[in-house]
Design a protein around this motif. Structure first.
Motif, mmCIF file in Angstrom:
data_model
loop_
_atom_site.group_PDB
_atom_site.id
_atom_site.type_symbol
_atom_site.label_atom_id
_atom_site.label_comp_id
_atom_site.label_asym_id
_atom_site.label_seq_id
_atom_site.Cartn_x
_atom_site.Cartn_y
_atom_site.Cartn_z
ATOM 1 N N PHE A 179 57.398 61.245 0.250
ATOM 2 C CA PHE A 179 56.233 60.955 1.075
ATOM 3 C C PHE A 179 55.394 62.231 1.115
ATOM 4 O O PHE A 179 55.924 63.288 1.453
ATOM 5 C CB PHE A 179 56.631 60.578 2.508
ATOM 6 N N PRO A 180 54.109 62.172 0.799
ATOM 7 C CA PRO A 180 53.295 63.393 0.849
ATOM 8 C C PRO A 180 53.008 63.797 2.291
ATOM 9 O O PRO A 180 52.254 63.109 2.991
ATOM 10 C CB PRO A 180 52.005 62.981 0.120
ATOM 11 N N PRO A 181 53.613 64.884 2.777
ATOM 12 C CA PRO A 181 53.373 65.270 4.171
ATOM 13 C C PRO A 181 51.953 65.792 4.358
ATOM 14 O O PRO A 181 51.270 66.190 3.418
ATOM 15 C CB PRO A 181 54.398 66.389 4.418
ATOM 16 N N ALA A 182 51.525 65.794 5.606
ATOM 17 C CA ALA A 182 50.269 66.418 5.998
ATOM 18 C C ALA A 182 50.563 67.408 7.117
ATOM 19 O O ALA A 182 51.525 67.233 7.874
ATOM 20 C CB ALA A 182 49.262 65.373 6.463
ATOM 21 N N ILE A 183 49.758 68.449 7.203
ATOM 22 C CA ILE A 183 49.891 69.413 8.290
ATOM 23 C C ILE A 183 48.596 69.421 9.093
ATOM 24 O O ILE A 183 47.514 69.187 8.555
ATOM 25 C CB ILE A 183 50.218 70.831 7.792
ATOM 26 N N GLU A 184 48.734 69.664 10.380
ATOM 27 C CA GLU A 184 47.593 69.804 11.269
ATOM 28 C C GLU A 184 47.525 71.233 11.774
ATOM 29 O O GLU A 184 48.518 71.758 12.295
ATOM 30 C CB GLU A 184 47.703 68.847 12.457
#
Length: 476
Positions: free
Chosen positions: A410-415
Protein backbone atom coordinates in the motif's frame (compact mmCIF):
# COMPACT_ATOMS: atom_id res chain seq x y z
CA UNK A 1 26.76 13.22 25.36
CA UNK A 2 24.87 12.94 22.10
CA UNK A 3 24.98 15.99 19.82
CA UNK A 4 21.33 17.05 19.84
CA UNK A 5 21.52 18.79 16.48
CA UNK A 6 22.58 15.51 14.87
CA UNK A 7 19.65 13.54 16.23
CA UNK A 8 16.40 13.21 14.29
CA UNK A 9 13.38 15.22 15.41
CA UNK A 10 11.36 12.03 15.18
CA UNK A 11 10.73 9.38 16.42
CA UNK A 12 9.44 10.77 19.69
CA UNK A 13 11.19 8.77 22.39
CA UNK A 14 9.01 7.30 25.16
CA UNK A 15 10.49 6.97 28.65
CA UNK A 16 8.30 4.81 30.87
CA UNK A 17 5.07 6.05 29.27
CA UNK A 18 1.95 3.89 29.90
CA UNK A 19 1.26 1.55 27.01
CA UNK A 20 -2.20 2.99 26.23
CA UNK A 21 -0.62 6.42 25.69
CA UNK A 22 1.98 4.86 23.39
CA UNK A 23 -0.80 3.02 21.54
CA UNK A 24 -2.71 6.29 21.12
CA UNK A 25 0.33 7.91 19.50
CA UNK A 26 0.89 4.93 17.22
CA UNK A 27 -2.75 4.93 16.13
CA UNK A 28 -2.37 8.62 15.31
CA UNK A 29 0.56 7.69 13.04
CA UNK A 30 3.16 9.65 15.02
CA UNK A 31 6.60 7.99 14.85
CA UNK A 32 7.52 6.86 18.37
CA UNK A 33 10.16 4.54 19.82
CA UNK A 34 10.98 3.19 23.24
CA UNK A 35 13.85 4.98 24.96
CA UNK A 36 16.52 2.34 25.41
CA UNK A 37 19.24 2.45 28.05
CA UNK A 38 21.98 2.28 25.42
CA UNK A 39 23.93 5.39 24.35
CA UNK A 40 21.41 7.26 22.25
CA UNK A 41 23.72 7.95 19.31
CA UNK A 42 24.24 4.20 18.90
CA UNK A 43 20.66 3.42 17.97
CA UNK A 44 19.54 6.64 16.31
CA UNK A 45 17.12 7.77 19.00
CA UNK A 46 15.17 10.97 18.54
CA UNK A 47 15.83 14.38 20.01
CA UNK A 48 12.65 14.71 22.11
CA UNK A 49 11.70 12.49 25.04
CA UNK A 50 8.16 12.15 26.40
CA UNK A 51 8.10 11.17 30.08
CA UNK A 52 5.70 11.30 33.03
CA UNK A 53 6.99 13.09 36.14
CA UNK A 54 4.33 11.29 38.23
CA UNK A 55 6.29 8.06 37.72
CA UNK A 56 9.62 7.67 39.52
CA UNK A 57 10.91 5.21 36.92
CA UNK A 58 9.94 7.50 34.05
CA UNK A 59 11.53 10.50 35.78
CA UNK A 60 14.78 8.62 36.38
CA UNK A 61 15.07 7.63 32.72
CA UNK A 62 14.22 11.18 31.67
CA UNK A 63 17.06 12.60 33.81
CA UNK A 64 19.47 10.20 32.13
CA UNK A 65 18.24 11.37 28.73
CA UNK A 66 18.68 15.01 29.73
CA UNK A 67 22.32 14.33 30.64
CA UNK A 68 22.75 13.00 27.11
CA UNK A 69 21.49 16.26 25.69
CA UNK A 70 17.92 15.36 24.83
CA UNK A 71 14.92 17.66 25.33
CA UNK A 72 12.20 16.54 27.71
CA UNK A 73 8.41 16.88 27.42
CA UNK A 74 6.48 16.08 30.59
CA UNK A 75 3.19 14.30 29.94
CA UNK A 76 1.92 15.35 33.39
CA UNK A 77 2.02 19.03 32.47
CA UNK A 78 -0.87 18.69 30.02
CA UNK A 79 -2.77 15.63 31.25
CA UNK A 80 -3.20 16.25 34.99
CA UNK A 81 -6.43 18.13 34.37
CA UNK A 82 -7.89 15.05 32.66
CA UNK A 83 -7.27 12.58 35.49
CA UNK A 84 -4.25 11.32 37.33
CA UNK A 85 -2.94 7.82 37.58
CA UNK A 86 -4.77 5.40 35.28
CA UNK A 87 -5.90 7.80 32.54
CA UNK A 88 -9.44 6.39 32.27
CA UNK A 89 -10.05 8.43 29.11
CA UNK A 90 -7.46 6.57 27.07
CA UNK A 91 -9.95 3.71 26.52
CA UNK A 92 -12.01 6.16 24.41
CA UNK A 93 -15.21 4.26 25.09
CA UNK A 94 -17.31 7.42 25.14
CA UNK A 95 -17.52 10.67 23.21
CA UNK A 96 -16.06 12.54 26.21
CA UNK A 97 -13.10 10.14 26.34
CA UNK A 98 -12.37 10.67 22.65
CA UNK A 99 -12.46 14.43 23.07
CA UNK A 100 -10.00 14.29 25.97
CA UNK A 101 -7.64 11.99 24.07
CA UNK A 102 -7.79 14.41 21.14
CA UNK A 103 -6.98 17.35 23.41
CA UNK A 104 -3.92 15.50 24.75
CA UNK A 105 -2.65 14.93 21.21
CA UNK A 106 -3.31 18.56 20.31
CA UNK A 107 -1.35 19.78 23.33
CA UNK A 108 1.53 17.43 22.59
CA UNK A 109 1.65 18.82 19.05
CA UNK A 110 1.90 22.36 20.43
CA UNK A 111 4.66 21.31 22.87
CA UNK A 112 6.71 19.82 20.02
CA UNK A 113 6.22 22.82 17.75
CA UNK A 114 7.11 25.28 20.52
CA UNK A 115 10.44 23.49 20.93
CA UNK A 116 11.21 23.67 17.24
CA UNK A 117 10.04 20.14 16.53
CA UNK A 118 7.77 18.86 13.78
CA UNK A 119 4.37 17.17 13.88
CA UNK A 120 4.58 14.56 11.14
CA UNK A 121 2.40 11.48 10.91
CA UNK A 122 1.60 8.57 8.63
CA UNK A 123 -1.77 9.36 7.07
CA UNK A 124 -4.83 7.24 7.88
CA UNK A 125 -5.19 5.94 4.31
CA UNK A 126 -2.89 4.93 1.44
CA UNK A 127 -1.89 7.72 -0.92
CA UNK A 128 -3.76 9.58 -2.38
CA UNK A 129 -6.97 8.77 -0.46
CA UNK A 130 -8.35 11.12 2.18
CA UNK A 131 -11.25 8.99 3.45
CA UNK A 132 -12.54 5.41 3.17
CA UNK A 133 -15.76 3.42 3.13
CA UNK A 134 -16.21 -0.24 4.14
CA UNK A 135 -19.57 -1.95 4.52
CA UNK A 136 -20.53 -4.99 6.58
CA UNK A 137 -23.77 -6.95 6.97
CA UNK A 138 -24.51 -9.49 9.73
CA UNK A 139 -26.65 -12.48 8.68
CA UNK A 140 -28.50 -14.38 11.42
CA UNK A 141 -29.89 -17.13 9.15
CA UNK A 142 -28.35 -20.61 9.34
CA UNK A 143 -29.36 -21.52 5.78
CA UNK A 144 -26.58 -20.82 3.27
CA UNK A 145 -29.03 -20.64 0.36
CA UNK A 146 -30.98 -17.90 2.14
CA UNK A 147 -27.78 -16.07 3.08
CA UNK A 148 -26.41 -16.18 -0.48
CA UNK A 149 -29.71 -14.90 -1.85
CA UNK A 150 -29.72 -12.04 0.67
CA UNK A 151 -26.05 -11.22 0.06
CA UNK A 152 -26.69 -10.80 -3.66
CA UNK A 153 -28.85 -7.76 -2.85
CA UNK A 154 -25.94 -5.75 -1.44
CA UNK A 155 -23.06 -3.83 -3.11
CA UNK A 156 -20.17 -6.00 -4.37
CA UNK A 157 -17.59 -4.88 -1.78
CA UNK A 158 -19.84 -5.64 1.19
CA UNK A 159 -18.38 -8.01 3.79
CA UNK A 160 -20.92 -10.61 4.94
CA UNK A 161 -20.69 -12.08 8.43
CA UNK A 162 -22.44 -15.42 8.99
CA UNK A 163 -22.72 -18.10 11.64
CA UNK A 164 -20.03 -20.79 11.70
CA UNK A 165 -22.93 -23.27 11.88
CA UNK A 166 -24.21 -22.23 8.47
CA UNK A 167 -25.89 -25.19 6.74
CA UNK A 168 -24.79 -25.70 3.15
CA UNK A 169 -27.16 -27.42 0.73
CA UNK A 170 -26.11 -30.30 -1.53
CA UNK A 171 -25.06 -29.47 -4.15
CA UNK A 172 -23.56 -26.34 -2.64
CA UNK A 173 -24.84 -23.08 -4.09
CA UNK A 174 -22.04 -20.74 -5.13
CA UNK A 175 -21.52 -17.46 -3.23
CA UNK A 176 -23.27 -14.60 -5.07
CA UNK A 177 -20.26 -12.46 -6.00
CA UNK A 178 -16.65 -13.38 -6.55
CA UNK A 179 -15.43 -10.14 -4.92
CA UNK A 180 -17.62 -10.48 -1.81
CA UNK A 181 -15.77 -11.11 1.44
CA UNK A 182 -16.91 -13.30 4.31
CA UNK A 183 -16.48 -13.43 8.04
CA UNK A 184 -17.99 -15.14 11.06
CA UNK A 185 -20.67 -13.55 13.21
CA UNK A 186 -19.91 -14.33 16.86
CA UNK A 187 -22.83 -14.16 19.28
CA UNK A 188 -22.85 -13.73 23.04
CA UNK A 189 -23.56 -17.41 23.67
CA UNK A 190 -20.14 -18.58 22.43
CA UNK A 191 -18.37 -20.59 25.09
CA UNK A 192 -15.76 -23.31 24.95
CA UNK A 193 -14.49 -25.74 27.59
CA UNK A 194 -10.89 -24.75 26.77
CA UNK A 195 -9.02 -22.64 24.20
CA UNK A 196 -7.56 -25.79 22.60
CA UNK A 197 -10.97 -27.44 22.12
CA UNK A 198 -12.38 -24.15 20.87
CA UNK A 199 -9.61 -23.82 18.27
CA UNK A 200 -9.95 -27.47 17.20
CA UNK A 201 -13.68 -27.01 16.60
CA UNK A 202 -13.04 -23.88 14.57
CA UNK A 203 -10.48 -25.69 12.39
CA UNK A 204 -13.16 -28.20 11.38
CA UNK A 205 -15.72 -25.47 10.74
CA UNK A 206 -13.28 -23.39 8.67
CA UNK A 207 -12.47 -26.44 6.53
CA UNK A 208 -16.19 -26.90 5.87
CA UNK A 209 -16.52 -23.29 4.71
CA UNK A 210 -13.42 -23.53 2.53
CA UNK A 211 -14.84 -26.61 0.81
CA UNK A 212 -17.96 -24.56 0.03
CA UNK A 213 -15.89 -21.78 -1.54
CA UNK A 214 -16.46 -19.37 1.34
CA UNK A 215 -13.16 -18.13 2.76
CA UNK A 216 -13.42 -16.56 6.21
CA UNK A 217 -11.08 -13.67 7.08
CA UNK A 218 -12.61 -11.78 10.02
CA UNK A 219 -14.92 -11.89 13.02
CA UNK A 220 -17.89 -9.65 13.79
CA UNK A 221 -18.83 -9.46 17.45
CA UNK A 222 -22.57 -9.37 18.01
CA UNK A 223 -22.41 -8.76 21.75
CA UNK A 224 -19.94 -7.12 24.16
CA UNK A 225 -19.46 -10.23 26.33
CA UNK A 226 -18.12 -12.54 23.61
CA UNK A 227 -15.16 -14.63 24.76
CA UNK A 228 -12.78 -15.35 21.91
CA UNK A 229 -9.81 -17.70 21.81
CA UNK A 230 -6.41 -16.05 22.46
CA UNK A 231 -5.12 -13.70 19.75
CA UNK A 232 -2.30 -16.10 18.95
CA UNK A 233 -4.84 -18.86 18.21
CA UNK A 234 -6.98 -16.54 16.08
CA UNK A 235 -3.99 -15.62 13.92
CA UNK A 236 -2.98 -19.26 13.58
CA UNK A 237 -6.52 -20.05 12.39
CA UNK A 238 -6.15 -17.45 9.63
CA UNK A 239 -8.34 -14.69 11.03
CA UNK A 240 -7.01 -11.20 10.29
CA UNK A 241 -9.26 -8.78 12.16
CA UNK A 242 -12.11 -8.36 14.60
CA UNK A 243 -15.09 -6.07 14.02
CA UNK A 244 -17.03 -4.62 16.93
CA UNK A 245 -19.94 -2.23 17.28
CA UNK A 246 -18.86 1.32 18.10
CA UNK A 247 -20.28 4.81 17.90
CA UNK A 248 -17.09 6.13 16.29
CA UNK A 249 -14.76 4.56 13.73
CA UNK A 250 -11.60 3.13 15.21
CA UNK A 251 -8.74 0.83 14.34
CA UNK A 252 -6.47 -0.52 17.05
CA UNK A 253 -3.60 -2.97 17.02
CA UNK A 254 -2.98 -5.64 19.64
CA UNK A 255 0.44 -7.29 19.48
CA UNK A 256 0.74 -10.99 20.24
CA UNK A 257 2.16 -11.43 23.73
CA UNK A 258 5.78 -12.61 23.79
CA UNK A 259 5.91 -13.05 20.01
CA UNK A 260 7.03 -9.96 18.10
CA UNK A 261 7.36 -11.96 14.86
CA UNK A 262 3.61 -12.33 14.43
CA UNK A 263 1.50 -9.59 12.89
CA UNK A 264 -0.62 -7.70 15.42
CA UNK A 265 -4.32 -8.37 15.80
CA UNK A 266 -6.50 -5.65 14.26
CA UNK A 267 -9.60 -4.44 16.10
CA UNK A 268 -11.94 -2.32 13.97
CA UNK A 269 -14.80 -0.28 15.41
CA UNK A 270 -17.75 0.08 13.02
CA UNK A 271 -20.90 2.17 13.42
CA UNK A 272 -24.47 1.10 12.63
CA UNK A 273 -25.94 2.05 9.27
CA UNK A 274 -28.56 4.81 9.60
CA UNK A 275 -32.15 3.93 8.83
CA UNK A 276 -33.76 6.51 6.53
CA UNK A 277 -37.28 7.64 7.14
CA UNK A 278 -37.29 6.90 10.86
CA UNK A 279 -38.05 9.62 13.37
CA UNK A 280 -35.01 11.79 13.93
CA UNK A 281 -33.81 11.53 17.51
CA UNK A 282 -30.31 12.87 17.86
CA UNK A 283 -30.28 12.48 21.63
CA UNK A 284 -30.88 8.74 21.34
CA UNK A 285 -28.49 8.06 18.51
CA UNK A 286 -25.26 6.41 19.68
CA UNK A 287 -23.12 8.65 17.47
CA UNK A 288 -24.96 11.94 17.83
CA UNK A 289 -22.10 14.17 18.95
CA UNK A 290 -21.64 16.34 15.88
CA UNK A 291 -23.46 18.20 13.14
CA UNK A 292 -23.50 17.90 9.40
CA UNK A 293 -22.33 20.89 7.37
CA UNK A 294 -25.43 22.79 6.33
CA UNK A 295 -24.46 23.22 2.67
CA UNK A 296 -26.19 21.58 -0.28
CA UNK A 297 -24.45 19.76 -3.08
CA UNK A 298 -25.96 19.03 -6.47
CA UNK A 299 -26.14 15.25 -6.93
CA UNK A 300 -24.55 15.52 -10.37
CA UNK A 301 -21.51 17.43 -9.12
CA UNK A 302 -18.25 15.46 -9.04
CA UNK A 303 -16.48 15.92 -5.73
CA UNK A 304 -12.72 16.37 -5.72
CA UNK A 305 -10.11 17.00 -3.03
CA UNK A 306 -10.50 20.77 -3.25
CA UNK A 307 -14.30 20.80 -2.94
CA UNK A 308 -15.69 22.84 -0.05
CA UNK A 309 -19.35 22.91 0.90
CA UNK A 310 -20.92 26.33 1.35
CA UNK A 311 -22.99 27.26 4.37
CA UNK A 312 -25.85 29.09 2.77
CA UNK A 313 -29.12 27.37 3.68
CA UNK A 314 -30.74 27.87 7.08
CA UNK A 315 -31.35 24.91 9.36
CA UNK A 316 -35.09 24.66 8.63
CA UNK A 317 -34.63 24.73 4.85
CA UNK A 318 -31.80 22.23 5.03
CA UNK A 319 -33.79 19.77 7.14
CA UNK A 320 -36.86 19.98 4.89
CA UNK A 321 -34.68 19.49 1.81
CA UNK A 322 -33.21 16.21 3.03
CA UNK A 323 -34.98 13.56 0.98
CA UNK A 324 -33.90 9.93 1.14
CA UNK A 325 -31.17 10.31 -1.47
CA UNK A 326 -30.05 13.78 -0.32
CA UNK A 327 -29.08 12.97 3.25
CA UNK A 328 -26.90 10.06 2.11
CA UNK A 329 -25.00 12.38 -0.23
CA UNK A 330 -24.54 14.94 2.54
CA UNK A 331 -23.52 12.23 5.00
CA UNK A 332 -20.91 10.73 2.66
CA UNK A 333 -19.59 14.18 1.76
CA UNK A 334 -19.20 15.20 5.41
CA UNK A 335 -17.10 12.10 6.09
CA UNK A 336 -15.07 12.80 2.96
CA UNK A 337 -14.32 16.39 3.94
CA UNK A 338 -13.36 15.55 7.52
CA UNK A 339 -11.23 12.53 6.61
CA UNK A 340 -13.40 10.29 8.79
CA UNK A 341 -13.88 6.76 7.41
CA UNK A 342 -17.31 5.26 6.91
CA UNK A 343 -16.88 1.90 8.66
CA UNK A 344 -20.46 0.61 8.75
CA UNK A 345 -22.21 -2.62 9.77
CA UNK A 346 -25.83 -3.59 10.27
CA UNK A 347 -28.08 -6.65 10.54
CA UNK A 348 -29.42 -8.03 7.27
CA UNK A 349 -33.10 -7.39 6.76
CA UNK A 350 -33.14 -3.91 8.32
CA UNK A 351 -35.59 -1.65 6.45
CA UNK A 352 -34.13 -0.12 3.29
CA UNK A 353 -30.65 -1.38 4.23
CA UNK A 354 -29.66 -2.67 0.78
CA UNK A 355 -30.78 0.55 -0.92
CA UNK A 356 -28.99 2.68 1.69
CA UNK A 357 -25.74 0.78 1.19
CA UNK A 358 -26.04 1.18 -2.58
CA UNK A 359 -26.65 4.90 -2.08
CA UNK A 360 -23.57 5.13 0.16
CA UNK A 361 -21.46 3.19 -2.34
CA UNK A 362 -22.72 5.21 -5.30
CA UNK A 363 -22.11 8.57 -3.65
CA UNK A 364 -18.70 7.43 -2.40
CA UNK A 365 -17.71 6.70 -6.00
CA UNK A 366 -18.25 10.39 -6.78
CA UNK A 367 -15.58 11.35 -4.26
CA UNK A 368 -12.39 10.99 -6.26
CA UNK A 369 -10.21 10.41 -3.17
CA UNK A 370 -12.62 8.16 -1.25
CA UNK A 371 -11.12 4.68 -0.84
CA UNK A 372 -13.82 2.05 -1.41
CA UNK A 373 -12.43 -0.96 0.36
CA UNK A 374 -13.36 -4.03 2.42
CA UNK A 375 -12.76 -4.62 6.11
CA UNK A 376 -10.10 -7.19 5.31
CA UNK A 377 -8.19 -4.83 3.03
CA UNK A 378 -8.58 -2.00 5.54
CA UNK A 379 -7.14 -4.25 8.26
CA UNK A 380 -4.25 -5.26 6.00
CA UNK A 381 -3.44 -1.62 5.30
CA UNK A 382 -3.61 -0.77 8.99
CA UNK A 383 -1.16 -3.56 9.75
CA UNK A 384 1.29 -2.24 7.13
CA UNK A 385 0.84 1.29 8.49
CA UNK A 386 1.51 0.20 12.07
CA UNK A 387 4.77 -1.49 11.05
CA UNK A 388 6.27 1.57 9.37
CA UNK A 389 9.19 3.11 11.24
CA UNK A 390 10.18 6.69 10.40
CA UNK A 391 13.10 8.92 11.31
CA UNK A 392 12.88 12.61 10.45
CA UNK A 393 15.84 15.02 10.38
CA UNK A 394 15.69 18.76 9.99
CA UNK A 395 18.09 19.94 7.27
CA UNK A 396 19.24 23.44 6.33
CA UNK A 397 16.35 23.95 3.94
CA UNK A 398 13.90 21.13 4.58
CA UNK A 399 13.59 17.62 5.97
CA UNK A 400 15.07 14.20 5.34
CA UNK A 401 12.86 11.20 6.10
CA UNK A 402 14.06 7.61 6.41
CA UNK A 403 11.37 4.92 6.23
CA UNK A 404 11.66 1.26 7.16
CA UNK A 405 8.76 -1.01 6.27
CA UNK A 406 6.54 -2.20 3.45
CA UNK A 407 6.19 0.66 0.95
CA UNK A 408 4.93 -1.53 -1.90
CA UNK A 409 1.74 -3.30 -0.76
CA UNK A 410 0.00 0.00 0.00
CA UNK A 411 1.60 3.35 -0.91
CA UNK A 412 1.74 5.26 2.39
CA UNK A 413 1.26 9.00 2.67
CA UNK A 414 2.73 11.35 5.25
CA UNK A 415 1.24 14.53 6.64
CA UNK A 416 3.49 17.44 7.64
CA UNK A 417 1.68 19.87 9.91
CA UNK A 418 2.46 23.51 10.68
CA UNK A 419 -0.13 24.91 13.05
CA UNK A 420 -3.49 24.41 11.36
CA UNK A 421 -2.02 23.80 7.91
CA UNK A 422 -1.05 20.45 6.43
CA UNK A 423 0.96 19.18 3.46
CA UNK A 424 0.35 15.60 2.27
CA UNK A 425 2.97 13.68 0.29
CA UNK A 426 3.44 10.12 -0.96
CA UNK A 427 6.12 7.98 0.66
CA UNK A 428 7.44 5.88 -2.21
CA UNK A 429 11.08 5.27 -1.32
CA UNK A 430 13.07 4.54 1.85
CA UNK A 431 14.70 7.99 1.81
CA UNK A 432 12.67 11.10 1.06
CA UNK A 433 14.18 14.59 0.96
CA UNK A 434 11.79 17.53 1.22
CA UNK A 435 12.54 21.15 0.45
CA UNK A 436 10.68 23.80 2.43
CA UNK A 437 9.92 25.72 -0.74
CA UNK A 438 8.38 22.61 -2.32
CA UNK A 439 5.88 21.91 0.48
CA UNK A 440 2.35 23.07 -0.30
CA UNK A 441 0.42 23.64 2.94
CA UNK A 442 -3.37 23.86 2.88
CA UNK A 443 -5.56 25.23 5.64
CA UNK A 444 -7.25 22.31 7.37
CA UNK A 445 -10.91 23.16 7.86
CA UNK A 446 -12.13 19.79 9.13
CA UNK A 447 -9.20 17.36 9.38
CA UNK A 448 -7.48 16.78 12.69
CA UNK A 449 -3.69 16.64 13.25
CA UNK A 450 -4.10 13.12 14.68
CA UNK A 451 -6.46 11.82 12.00
CA UNK A 452 -9.57 9.83 12.74
CA UNK A 453 -8.11 8.48 15.99
CA UNK A 454 -8.93 12.00 17.22
CA UNK A 455 -12.63 12.20 16.32
CA UNK A 456 -14.05 15.25 18.09
CA UNK A 457 -17.27 15.31 16.11
CA UNK A 458 -18.89 12.62 14.02
CA UNK A 459 -20.73 13.38 10.79
CA UNK A 460 -24.33 12.52 11.69
CA UNK A 461 -27.40 12.76 9.53
CA UNK A 462 -30.50 14.37 11.02
CA UNK A 463 -32.52 11.71 9.16
CA UNK A 464 -30.91 8.78 10.91
CA UNK A 465 -31.93 6.95 14.01
CA UNK A 466 -31.00 3.43 14.93
CA UNK A 467 -30.92 1.38 18.11
CA UNK A 468 -27.61 -0.01 19.37
CA UNK A 469 -26.75 -3.30 17.73
CA UNK A 470 -27.20 -6.31 20.01
CA UNK A 471 -27.47 -9.80 18.63
CA UNK A 472 -26.20 -11.70 21.61
CA UNK A 473 -28.40 -14.74 20.94
CA UNK A 474 -27.22 -15.19 17.38
CA UNK A 475 -26.22 -18.84 16.91
CA UNK A 476 -22.56 -19.43 16.24
Amino acid sequence: MAETAQLPQLPLMLAGIPRPIADLLREAGVPVARLNREPLAAHGGGRFVLFDSRSSESSTRARQARRQGLELIDLAEFTTAFGRSLFPWIRRDSAADRIIAGEVLDRLKVELENRGGIWLRVADYPFPYQSAVALGVDHASLDATDVFAAAAEYPPLTTHFVSSRLKFATPIAAPPQAQAEWGWLVGGDVRAPSPDKHAARWVRQLARFHAAGVNIAGLSLGAPDVRLPPVKSLLELGFEYQLRHDAAPSCRMEPVAHDSRRPPWVRIGAAPVPVPGAAASRSNHPAAIGDLPRGRLNATHRIDAAHVLSDEIPDSDFTRALHAEDWVLEWVTSHYKSGTPMLLRQIAGSPHLAQTLYDVSSNASRCSLMWRTSFREFAQWWHVRSQLALQVWRTANGYEIHADGDLASFPPAIEVWRGGHVATLPLRQPILKLQDEGLVFLKSQSKRPAGFSDVHELPVSPAQHTAPLNIGNTPF
